[in-house]
Design a protein around this motif. Structure first.
Motif, PDB file in Angstrom:
ATOM      1  N   GLU A 163      -8.154   2.575  -6.323  1.00 29.90           N
ATOM      2  CA  GLU A 163      -8.688   2.951  -5.017  1.00 29.90           C
ATOM      3  C   GLU A 163      -8.567   1.814  -4.003  1.00 29.90           C
ATOM      4  O   GLU A 163      -8.622   2.042  -2.793  1.00 29.90           O
ATOM      5  CB  GLU A 163     -10.146   3.383  -5.138  1.00 29.90           C
ATOM      6  N   TYR A 164      -8.395   0.577  -4.479  1.00 30.33           N
ATOM      7  CA  TYR A 164      -8.196  -0.553  -3.583  1.00 30.33           C
ATOM      8  C   TYR A 164      -6.847  -0.486  -2.867  1.00 30.33           C
ATOM      9  O   TYR A 164      -6.659  -1.132  -1.842  1.00 30.33           O
ATOM     10  CB  TYR A 164      -8.287  -1.863  -4.360  1.00 30.33           C
ATOM     11  N   TYR A 179       0.817  -1.210   0.000  1.00 26.30           N
ATOM     12  CA  TYR A 179       0.000   0.000   0.000  1.00 26.30           C
ATOM     13  C   TYR A 179       0.849   1.256   0.000  1.00 26.30           C
ATOM     14  O   TYR A 179       0.318   2.359  -0.092  1.00 26.30           O
ATOM     15  CB  TYR A 179      -0.919   0.018   1.237  1.00 26.30           C
TER      16      TYR A 179
END
Length: 373
Positions: A242-243, A197
């Motif tokens: 967006e994940y 991330y």
């Protein structure tokens, strides 16, 4: 300061941080790593303990990538340094804007400005890095997983990702910045080993790409590229960005693949920079308009976006080659940055975390004076 100023600084920094990994080195006292596409000979089988010749370091650091040119393994492509400088500057500018400037200003005008800037830079930054990374990793991928060099490449990529993820996490905790956008935290560390991330997703992507393409080395190149294109198209629908930034790994695999299989075209850029630049701009402009129109109509825009990115990357590479040929002195600052891309790529986000967490003092005042005023 030494770390940034010395072309070998990132390598020595890594050597001083954690234990070493096996990588290839030329025999003798020299610390210069082998070229990423070395020719046959005993130097290919000489190993020492150091991350200096990591495929990530070579992909991000043209100094390492060009080290074998003097020995005749491949002619030096000086424009690569300038292209790397351009691209990593784009990365830093966008990360400063998204993760620091916008939260600091909270202005509608600023948001509109950065949205416009990002719409241009996002089709150039990572596709450019991935295409050149695939080009530099091509020999190991073609060698397949049976070659020890390829296995070491994958291990070294993974090693550097885990190393920097751990360092980012420690820095975020120390600065109290674990809630900052894309900042890792102890609670997410284990999960990020597989699904990144943070902005380090690029380092993880290189490990996955090398593993997958080396396993498919006997497959026709056209079939592999077509498969990567299909993967990117489907993944943009199933896993939008967006994940998490990890979604960029399947989205952008096509660019790494093109770097692996389009090696002659990339190396020809230095011979025809004007044609490359003009053709790139000529295709990127209408492709971008088509992509925006499709997006506005909720229609699939991935093919047009890929075409826009490829044309934009060609324009960037052509411009870098042209500038290197006719304005070598003017490009020296960019080449300097390009030769230190690894240090800048992994080091700029901790600096952003620091700037975003200080609440007083000279650093706070200077930062606001430069960016906000």
């Amino acid at each position: 300061a030494t770390f940034i100023a010395d072309p070998d600084g990132p390598h020595r920094f890594l050597r001083g941080c954690l234990p070493m990994v096996l990588v290839e080195r030329s025999p003798g006292p020299s610390s210069t790593p082998l070229h990423p596409d070395p020719g046959p000979g005993p130097a290919r089988r000489t190993t020492v303990l150091s991350p200096a010749a990591s495929p990530v370091a070579k992909a991000l650091d043209p100094t390492a990538a060009h080290a074998g040119a003097a020995a005749g393994t491949r002619p030096r492509h000086a424009w690569v340094d300038v292209a790397r400088g351009l691209v990593v500057t784009m990365v830093v500018v966008m990360h400063v804007g998204i993760y620091h400037y916008l939260p600091m200003t909270q202005g509608e005008g600023a948001n509109a400005f950065w949205t416009g800037v990002n719409s241009v830079l996002q089709v150039l930054r990572m596709p450019s890095l991935l295409i050149l990374s695939g080009w530099l990793a091509g020999s190991r991928i073609r060698a397949g997983l049976g070659d020890p060099r390829t296995r070491r490449s994958i291990a070294a990529n993974a090693y550097l990702y885990v190393l920097w993820l751990a360092l980012y996490t420690v820095i975020a905790v120390a600065l109290g910045a674990t809630t900052m956008a894309q900042a890792p935290a102890p609670s997410t560390f284990l999960g990020q080993l597989l699904t990144p991330y943070s902005t380090l997703w690029f380092l993880a992507a290189l490990a996955w790409y090398t593993l997958a393409l080396a396993a498919l080395r006997r497959a026709p190149a056209a079939a592999v590229v077509a498969g990567l294109f299909a993967l990117g198209w489907v993944s943009t629908v199933v896993w939008p960005v967006e994940y998490g930034l990890w979604a960029n790994i399947p989205h952008m695999a096509i660019f790494f693949g093109i770097g692996v299989y389009a090696r002659p075209a990339i190396e020809a850029i230095g011979r025809r920079p004007v044609v490359t630049l003009v053709a790139g701009v000529g295709v990127a402009t209408p492709a971008g308009e088509i992509a925006r129109s499709l997006t506005a109509s909720d229609l699939p825009a991935y093919p047009a976006t890929v075409a826009q990115s490829l044309a934009g990357v060609a324009a960037v590479f052509g411009a870098a080659s042209l500038l290197t040929r006719y304005a070598e002195r003017a490009t020296r600052p960019l080449a300097w940055v390009g030769r230190r891309t690894l240090a800048i790529y992994v080091g700029h986000y901790p600096v952003i975390m620091l700037l975003s967490t200080v609440s007083a003092g000279a650093l706070y005042d200077v930062d606001r004076a430069v960016l906000a005023d």
